[in-house]
Each structure stands twice: as structure tokens, then as C-alpha cells.
Design a protein around this motif. Structure first.
Motif, short mmCIF file in Angstrom:
data_model
loop_
_atom_site.label_atom_id
_atom_site.label_comp_id
_atom_site.label_asym_id
_atom_site.label_seq_id
_atom_site.Cartn_x
_atom_site.Cartn_y
_atom_site.Cartn_z
N LEU A 1 31.95 -42.67 11.87
CA LEU A 1 33.31 -43.41 12.25
C LEU A 1 34.52 -42.25 11.71
O LEU A 1 34.37 -41.78 10.73
N THR B 1 38.03 -41.05 10.80
CA THR B 1 38.98 -41.71 9.83
C THR B 1 40.23 -41.85 10.26
O THR B 1 41.27 -42.32 9.57
N THR B 2 40.68 -41.36 11.60
CA THR B 2 41.98 -41.52 12.37
C THR B 2 41.90 -42.89 12.87
O THR B 2 41.19 -42.81 14.02
N LEU B 3 42.58 -43.93 12.37
CA LEU B 3 42.57 -45.26 13.10
C LEU B 3 43.49 -45.04 14.45
O LEU B 3 44.27 -44.41 14.47
N ALA C 1 34.93 -41.99 19.40
CA ALA C 1 35.15 -43.17 18.29
C ALA C 1 34.73 -44.53 18.99
O ALA C 1 34.03 -45.37 18.24
N ALA D 1 34.79 -43.45 1.09
CA ALA D 1 35.79 -43.29 1.94
C ALA D 1 35.21 -44.09 3.32
O ALA D 1 35.71 -44.45 4.18
N SER D 2 33.84 -43.69 3.46
CA SER D 2 33.12 -44.13 4.78
C SER D 2 33.30 -45.74 4.85
O SER D 2 33.04 -46.19 5.84
N LYS E 1 35.56 -47.70 3.45
CA LYS E 1 36.99 -48.03 3.76
C LYS E 1 37.40 -47.91 5.31
O LYS E 1 37.98 -48.68 5.99
N SER E 2 36.66 -46.73 5.68
CA SER E 2 36.73 -46.52 7.11
C SER E 2 36.30 -47.66 8.01
O SER E 2 36.84 -48.29 8.98
N ASP F 1 38.41 -50.89 7.81
CA ASP F 1 39.77 -50.48 8.53
C ASP F 1 39.80 -50.79 9.93
O ASP F 1 40.51 -51.02 10.55
N TRP F 2 38.48 -50.31 10.54
CA TRP F 2 38.22 -50.21 11.93
C TRP F 2 38.06 -51.63 12.24
O TRP F 2 38.12 -51.85 13.77
#
Length: 201
Positions: free
Chosen positions: A56, A58-60, A68, A98-99, A101-102, A105-106
Motif C-alpha cells: 500500500l 503511504t501517500t493517502l 494505489a 508503518a505498513s 498504520k497505512s 488509514d486507507w
């Protein structure tokens, strides 16, 4: 009535999220152990989501590009279909990867009014500091985290070269308690949502 058994006879769809995508990760050993603990239960239908395969961004974005969208297509339907989640997480620098959290958050509605359990691993803390932070994050997503967890302190020392736990009694018991709680909440929330969809006045 025993709420660990679905009234309608359908098992809960349990998404098990393998959070680490780190090179040389220990996570697959933990995942194999945990999946073997769910194999004998008829109250769950289990689907593994490995974030090493998700990639995924990391830029939402509210309007994600084709790459994406393709990455999300691998995981979003599984999260939507799930009645409950178990997050398998290591602890990196007092927090979670971080994976993970990504992934969180998606998504938003995919987490709502569903229970989340945790299996954590790491050094002396056993990943519990990561779990404490995740409880706050999932509360913001309107998810319900169950109290009991499974944690492995100095995780690599507890498994042999074949990935078998050397003394499984305590962790097997902890997994059962956590899964029983997850089943209770999963069935209770599924029943509640069928009568009154979450978020409706």
C-alpha cells in the motif's frame, strides 16, 4: 445462550492481519502458530492478509491512482467482508509497523463496529507497547478491541527450527481466551448491526 456460537449457524469471518513487511521478519512463524490455533474452531472462517504482499502507498488520497487502487483491491474487500480482526504485530521502536498504520488509514468504514484482537511479539516488552498504541488508533476507527492479548517476549527463543512453540500451554490458553472474547463481541456486534446498522440515528 452461548454467544461464542453464531445464532444463524454462520461462522464469523475473521481477518488475520500479518503486519510486518520487514526483510527477514519473524512474523510468518507467529502467523503459522496462530492459524493453527484457529484451525480447530468452527466459529471462525479465517482469511490471512499479509501486508508484505499488499504494498500500500503511504501517500493517502481521496482519488488514488491506478497503482494505489490495484493495491487496495487486494485488501479492501477482505476488510469489508470481515466480522472481526486479529492483528499480528511486532514492536518497532516502541510502536507498530508503518505498513499497519497505512492499512488502517486507507480505510474507515471497514473497521467500524467490529472487534479487534491482538497477537504481539518483540523483545522484553513482547510488543505490548505497540498494542497499547493500537488500542487508541482503533478506538478512533470505531472498532472494539478485546481486553486479552497474546504476546511473545523475546519471541524467537520460544520457537524451534521448525516453527513449533517449545512450551505451548500458556500461549495456547491465552489464544483461546482472546478468541473466545473475539467470538462473543463478533456475534454480539453482528446481531446488533443486523437489527440497527451502525451510525444510523
Amino acid at each position: 445462550m452461548d454467544l461464542t456460537t453464531p445464532e444463524n449457524g454462520a461462522p464469523l469471518k475473521l481477518a488475520v492481519i500479518l503486519s510486518s513487511n520487514r526483510e527477514g521478519r519473524f512474523g510468518p512463524v507467529i502467523a503459522d502458530w496462530f492459524l493453527s490455533r484457529t484451525a480447530g474452531r468452527d466459529d471462525f472462517a479465517v482469511d490471512l492478509i499479509d501486508l508484505a504482499d499488499a504494498d500500500l502507498p503511504t501517500t493517502l488520497s481521496y482519488q488514488p491512482g491506478s497503482a494505489a487502487r490495484a493495491a487496495l483491491a487486494k485488501v479492501s474487500p477482505k476488510l469489508s467482508a470481515a466480522d472481526a480482526f486479529v492483528v499480528l504485530t511486532p514492536e518497532y521502536n516502541h510502536s507498530f509497523p508503518a505498513s499497519l498504520k497505512s492499512l488502517i488509514d486507507w480505510h474507515f468504514t471497514q473497521w467500524q463496529a467490529k472487534p479487534v484482537g491482538f497477537v504481539s511479539y518483540g523483545g522484553i516488552s513482547g510488543g505490548l507497547r505497540a498494542v497499547e498504541q493500537l488500542r487508541q488508533v482503533f478506538a478512533e476507527m470505531h472498532a472494539v478491541t478485546v481486553r486479552d492479548t497474546v504476546s511473545f517476549h523475546n519471541a524467537a527463543t520460544h520457537f524451534d527450527g521448525e516453527g513449533r512453540h517449545k512450551d505451548p500451554a500458556a500461549c495456547d490458553a491465552a489464544a483461546k481466551v482472546m478468541l473466545d472474547q473475539l467470538a462473543w463481541w463478533g456475534n454480539a456486534l453482528r446481531t446488533a448491526k443486523s437489527a440497527h446498522p451502525y451510525g444510523q440515528a
